[in-house]
Design an enzyme around this catalytic site. Sequence first.
Site, PDB file in Angstrom:
ATOM      1  N   CYS A  74       0.896  -1.189   0.099  1.00 44.26           N
ATOM      2  CA  CYS A  74      -0.070   0.109   0.078  1.00 44.26           C
ATOM      3  C   CYS A  74       0.874   1.372   0.089  1.00 44.26           C
ATOM      4  O   CYS A  74       1.815   1.418   0.739  1.00 44.26           O
ATOM      5  CB  CYS A  74      -0.800  -0.054   1.204  1.00 44.26           C
ATOM      6  SG  CYS A  74      -1.612   1.594   1.546  1.00 44.26           S
ATOM      7  N   CYS A  77       0.524   3.112   3.687  1.00 36.83           N
ATOM      8  CA  CYS A  77       0.849   2.381   4.738  1.00 36.83           C
ATOM      9  C   CYS A  77       1.788   1.458   4.747  1.00 36.83           C
ATOM     10  O   CYS A  77       2.533   0.969   5.591  1.00 36.83           O
ATOM     11  CB  CYS A  77      -0.316   2.160   5.705  1.00 36.83           C
ATOM     12  SG  CYS A  77      -1.201   0.541   5.163  1.00 36.83           S
ATOM     13  N   CYS A 122      -7.216  -1.082   1.217  1.00 37.08           N
ATOM     14  CA  CYS A 122      -6.296  -1.545   2.181  1.00 37.08           C
ATOM     15  C   CYS A 122      -6.822  -2.050   3.654  1.00 37.08           C
ATOM     16  O   CYS A 122      -7.518  -1.267   4.290  1.00 37.08           O
ATOM     17  CB  CYS A 122      -5.208  -0.667   2.233  1.00 37.08           C
ATOM     18  SG  CYS A 122      -3.848  -1.186   3.615  1.00 37.08           S
ATOM     19  N   CYS A 125      -5.245   0.649   6.331  1.00 35.72           N
ATOM     20  CA  CYS A 125      -5.135   1.958   6.562  1.00 35.72           C
ATOM     21  C   CYS A 125      -6.666   2.463   5.945  1.00 35.72           C
ATOM     22  O   CYS A 125      -7.119   3.450   6.039  1.00 35.72           O
ATOM     23  CB  CYS A 125      -4.220   2.584   5.978  1.00 35.72           C
ATOM     24  SG  CYS A 125      -4.210   2.946   4.140  1.00 35.72           S
ATOM     25  N   CYS A 146      -8.526  -5.136 -10.011  1.00 33.61           N
ATOM     26  CA  CYS A 146      -8.553  -4.096 -10.907  1.00 33.61           C
ATOM     27  C   CYS A 146      -7.876  -2.910  -9.838  1.00 33.61           C
ATOM     28  O   CYS A 146      -8.797  -2.085  -9.161  1.00 33.61           O
ATOM     29  CB  CYS A 146      -9.517  -3.668 -11.958  1.00 33.61           C
ATOM     30  SG  CYS A 146      -9.329  -2.281 -12.742  1.00 33.61           S
TER      31      CYS A 146
HETATM   32 FE    FE Z   1      -2.814   1.052   3.606  1.00 30.20          FE
END
Ligand code: FE
Length: 160
Positions: A74, A77, A122, A125, A146
């Site tokens: 991510c 984070c 995510c 976060c 996607c």
């Molecule tokens: Fe994240």
Amino acid sequence: MKQISLALVLIFLVSCKSEAQKDEKSKEYKVQKSESEWKAELSDEEYRILRKAGTESPYSSPLNDVKEPGVFVCAACGNELYETKHKFDSGTGWPSFDRAIENSLAFSSDRKLGYERSELLCGDCGGHLGHIFDDGPKETTGKRHCINGVALKFKPKEKS
Ligand code: FE
């Protein structure tokens, strides 16, 4: 009669549960930051996509071309989300994967385009990543994650 009401209660409970699983937008994420903190930390484009559920232009991400082994984390984070081995060329212009690293994602849904789409977030976060569709490779999971490349950072596998 008693059996019918019991059945109704059960149906109600089950539907509540799936509703809760579907929408994790408001769940308490491990990584908690204020909007101004996110704004300060992320680039304008990262903020637009990750925090405002924007979409990058197709074919704009350099991550479309990544084929070497490694992990996609991510961009907000650092949570490990995807592996190159599950990446495939979907022809859409967005980095696409047939599955995520287990327990790395959260799910929500949106109707921005007038029909329901499953949104991928995510799991640490709550940042918006992209959407999941059922037209992925049939020989594996049949799923297509996607993903906006801007929401990811690639970490090549360390050579031993
Ligand atoms: Fe994240």
